[in-house]
Design an enzyme around this catalytic site. Structure first.
Site, PDB file in Angstrom:
ATOM      1  N   ARG A  35       0.834  -1.208   0.000  1.00 30.72           N
ATOM      2  CA  ARG A  35       0.000   0.000   0.000  1.00 30.72           C
ATOM      3  C   ARG A  35       0.871   1.263   0.000  1.00 30.72           C
ATOM      4  NH1 ARG A  35      -3.994  -2.056   4.657  1.00 30.72           N
ATOM      5  NH2 ARG A  35      -2.086  -3.146   5.214  1.00 30.72           N
ATOM      6  N   VAL A  59       5.599  -9.387  -1.605  1.00 28.68           N
ATOM      7  CA  VAL A  59       6.671 -10.344  -1.264  1.00 28.68           C
ATOM      8  C   VAL A  59       6.504 -11.693  -1.970  1.00 28.68           C
ATOM      9  CG1 VAL A  59       7.240  -9.356   1.016  1.00 28.68           C
ATOM     10  CG2 VAL A  59       5.513 -11.168   0.851  1.00 28.68           C
ATOM     11  N   TYR A 151      -2.757 -21.921   7.742  1.00 32.59           N
ATOM     12  CA  TYR A 151      -2.006 -20.824   8.379  1.00 32.59           C
ATOM     13  C   TYR A 151      -0.976 -21.414   9.339  1.00 32.59           C
ATOM     14  CZ  TYR A 151      -0.780 -16.691  11.092  1.00 32.59           C
ATOM     15  OH  TYR A 151      -0.065 -15.683  11.721  1.00 32.59           O
ATOM     16  N   PRO A 181       4.365 -14.425  18.463  1.00 31.32           N
ATOM     17  CA  PRO A 181       3.320 -13.848  19.314  1.00 31.32           C
ATOM     18  C   PRO A 181       2.043 -14.670  19.317  1.00 31.32           C
ATOM     19  CG  PRO A 181       4.098 -12.279  17.605  1.00 31.32           C
ATOM     20  CD  PRO A 181       4.555 -13.656  17.225  1.00 31.32           C
TER      21      PRO A 181
HETATM   22  P1  NDP Z   1      -1.353  -6.654   9.762  1.00 36.24           P
HETATM   23  O1  NDP Z   1      -2.432  -7.205   8.898  1.00 36.24           O
HETATM   24  O2  NDP Z   1      -1.650  -5.456  10.578  1.00 36.24           O
HETATM   25  O3  NDP Z   1      -0.045  -6.380   8.888  1.00 36.24           O
HETATM   26  C1  NDP Z   1       0.363  -7.257   7.886  1.00 36.24           C
HETATM   27  C2  NDP Z   1       1.441  -6.579   7.050  1.00 36.24           C
HETATM   28  O4  NDP Z   1       1.900  -7.519   6.056  1.00 36.24           O
HETATM   29  C3  NDP Z   1       0.931  -5.351   6.312  1.00 36.24           C
HETATM   30  O5  NDP Z   1       1.873  -4.319   6.404  1.00 36.24           O
HETATM   31  C4  NDP Z   1       0.806  -5.823   4.873  1.00 36.24           C
HETATM   32  O6  NDP Z   1       1.112  -4.757   3.991  1.00 36.24           O
HETATM   33  C5  NDP Z   1       1.916  -6.879   4.788  1.00 36.24           C
HETATM   34  N1  NDP Z   1       1.655  -7.835   3.730  1.00 36.24           N
HETATM   35  C6  NDP Z   1       0.648  -8.745   3.675  1.00 36.24           C
HETATM   36  N2  NDP Z   1       0.694  -9.409   2.517  1.00 36.24           N
HETATM   37  C7  NDP Z   1       1.748  -8.905   1.814  1.00 36.24           C
HETATM   38  C8  NDP Z   1       2.291  -9.161   0.534  1.00 36.24           C
HETATM   39  N3  NDP Z   1       1.779 -10.098  -0.283  1.00 36.24           N
HETATM   40  N4  NDP Z   1       3.385  -8.468   0.141  1.00 36.24           N
HETATM   41  C9  NDP Z   1       3.912  -7.530   0.943  1.00 36.24           C
HETATM   42  N5  NDP Z   1       3.434  -7.218   2.165  1.00 36.24           N
HETATM   43  C10 NDP Z   1       2.360  -7.895   2.583  1.00 36.24           C
HETATM   44  O7  NDP Z   1      -0.909  -7.880  10.694  1.00 36.24           O
HETATM   45  P2  NDP Z   1       0.196  -8.035  11.849  1.00 36.24           P
HETATM   46  O8  NDP Z   1       0.982  -6.815  12.041  1.00 36.24           O
HETATM   47  O9  NDP Z   1      -0.493  -8.628  13.003  1.00 36.24           O
HETATM   48  O10 NDP Z   1       1.071  -9.176  11.178  1.00 36.24           O
HETATM   49  C11 NDP Z   1       2.476  -9.106  11.022  1.00 36.24           C
HETATM   50  C12 NDP Z   1       3.044 -10.496  11.151  1.00 36.24           C
HETATM   51  O11 NDP Z   1       2.803 -10.979  12.465  1.00 36.24           O
HETATM   52  C13 NDP Z   1       2.448 -11.530  10.197  1.00 36.24           C
HETATM   53  O12 NDP Z   1       3.470 -12.360   9.721  1.00 36.24           O
HETATM   54  C14 NDP Z   1       1.493 -12.315  11.090  1.00 36.24           C
HETATM   55  O13 NDP Z   1       1.299 -13.623  10.618  1.00 36.24           O
HETATM   56  C15 NDP Z   1       2.262 -12.279  12.388  1.00 36.24           C
HETATM   57  N6  NDP Z   1       1.494 -12.538  13.598  1.00 36.24           N
HETATM   58  C16 NDP Z   1       0.387 -11.789  13.896  1.00 36.24           C
HETATM   59  C17 NDP Z   1      -0.320 -12.042  15.052  1.00 36.24           C
HETATM   60  C18 NDP Z   1      -1.586 -11.325  15.395  1.00 36.24           C
HETATM   61  O14 NDP Z   1      -2.350 -11.855  16.221  1.00 36.24           O
HETATM   62  N7  NDP Z   1      -1.841 -10.151  14.854  1.00 36.24           N
HETATM   63  C19 NDP Z   1       0.149 -13.054  16.013  1.00 36.24           C
HETATM   64  C20 NDP Z   1       1.293 -13.781  15.578  1.00 36.24           C
HETATM   65  C21 NDP Z   1       1.956 -13.502  14.444  1.00 36.24           C
HETATM   66  P3  NDP Z   1       0.326  -4.413   2.631  1.00 36.24           P
HETATM   67  O15 NDP Z   1      -1.084  -4.890   2.798  1.00 36.24           O
HETATM   68  O16 NDP Z   1       0.470  -2.931   2.505  1.00 36.24           O
HETATM   69  O17 NDP Z   1       1.089  -5.145   1.585  1.00 36.24           O
HETATM   70  C1  8X3 Z   2      -1.726 -15.022  14.781  1.00 40.24           C
HETATM   71  C2  8X3 Z   2      -2.140 -15.575  16.097  1.00 40.24           C
HETATM   72  O1  8X3 Z   2      -3.519 -17.401  17.206  1.00 40.24           O
HETATM   73  O2  8X3 Z   2      -4.578 -16.098  15.438  1.00 40.24           O
HETATM   74  O3  8X3 Z   2      -0.663 -15.713  14.261  1.00 40.24           O
HETATM   75  O4  8X3 Z   2      -2.911 -17.732  14.917  1.00 40.24           O
HETATM   76  S1  8X3 Z   2      -3.332 -16.753  15.894  1.00 40.24           S
END
Ligand code: NDP
Ligand code: 8X3
Length: 250
Positions: A35, A59, A151, A181
């Site tokens: 974005r 990515v 996932y 996390p």
């Molecule tokens: P968000 O949805 O807030 O952020 C996800 C980020 O990933 C965005 O900046 C998005 O950017 C980017 N992204 C997604 N798909 C693509 C793509 N194809 N190419 C490039 N960038 C991409 O989620 P979180 O901050 O929570 O997630 C960050 C990481 O943490 C992830 O790997 C998630 O699996 C992991 N995680 C999250 C947890 C949660 O409960 N929230 C818990 C454990 C792990 P854009 O859309 O601009 O491309």
């Molecule tokens: C994100 C946390 O528990 O929704 O990775 O899978 S959970």
């Protein structure tokens, strides 16, 4: 000399909060995401604190990753810290009800995307015998929970790749860490539930979930240990969570 960090998924949640704490600590930033408007806004706010450039790419698209990373200006080509954070869940259902496009998205982004970015950045680290890679896994990398199937598989792969990076890169003096996390209140659930805001909000109701800033703070702690210290693997929950499925909701 100031360090440079390359953060994927910097437009939201954990990646954005990490960019903010790094900027406050004088780390130069390469901010990535799809974005462009969000990347620009973040650059405008953080460039008051540090040097920031942005790269807009997906990515999961091999050629986009390479073209974007090749386009880095000379003074940004040395990446000291790579934060492999971009990722998401798409859907939450049994395997038999799963959507093939959701599966492709999770495997392409969470696994192949992490590999493509790492492959493009690691060579300048091995050449210098220095660098730090932080992989954002999940509690889904350690446990399989109902309806989490693909996932969880994608995050188990991140866990395996983190270990593989440690094995392959420690002899090049490169540090590698995974942070796993539990539930963090970000846009994650909005993406998982395809924009259903109410369903997403329910995930974080009745307890104090982790915030993106909590994880960013831990990432900053991990990367600021003395160079001979490598924190390899960290599971982080909110106080209310005891496993992927055990939550003390009021
Ligand atoms: P968000 O949805 O807030 O952020 C996800 C980020 O990933 C965005 O900046 C998005 O950017 C980017 N992204 C997604 N798909 C693509 C793509 N194809 N190419 C490039 N960038 C991409 O989620 P979180 O901050 O929570 O997630 C960050 C990481 O943490 C992830 O790997 C998630 O699996 C992991 N995680 C999250 C947890 C949660 O409960 N929230 C818990 C454990 C792990 P854009 O859309 O601009 O491309
Ligand atoms: C994100 C946390 O528990 O929704 O990775 O899978 S959970």
């Amino acid at each position: 000399m100031k360090q440079t960090a390359f953060i994927t998924g910097a437009t939201s949640g954990i990646g954005k909060a990490t960019a903010e704490i790094f900027a406050k600590n004088n780390i130069r930033l390469v901010l990535c995401g799809r974005r462009a408007d969000r990347l620009k806004a973040l650059q405008t706010s953080l460039c008051k604190l540090t040097d920031v450039i942005t790269l807009e790419f997906d990515v999961s698209k091999r050629t986009e990753v390479k073209t974007a990373i090749d386009s880095l200006p000379e003074n940004f080509k040395q990446i000291d810290i790579l934060i492999n954070n971009a990722g998401n869940a798409h859907g939450l259902s049994t395997l038999q009800d799963g959507d093939l496009d959701d599966w492709d998205a999770m495997i392409d982004i969470n696994v192949k995307g992490l590999l493509y970015v790492s492959k493009a950045i690691i060579p300048q680290m091995t050449e210098r015998n220095k660098g730090f890679i932080v992989n954002i896994g999940s509690i889904a990398a350690k446990e399989v929970y109902p309806n989490g199937n693909v996932y969880c598989a994608s995050k188990h792969a991140v866990n395996a790749l983190n270990k593989a990076m440690r094995i392959d890169l420690h002899k090049h003096n490169i540090r590698v860490a995974a942070i796993h996390p539990g539930a963090v209140e970000t846009e994650f659930s909005e993406v998982r539930f395809k924009g259903d805001i109410e369903k997403a909000a329910n995930v974080y109701k009745g307890y104090k979930a982790l915030q993106a800033e909590d994880i960013a703070d831990i990432i900053h702690f991990v990367i600021t240990r003395p160079y001979h210290v490598n924190i390899e693997d960290l599971v982080v929950y909110s106080t209310a969570q005891a496993s992927a499925t055990i939550l003390n909701k009021q």
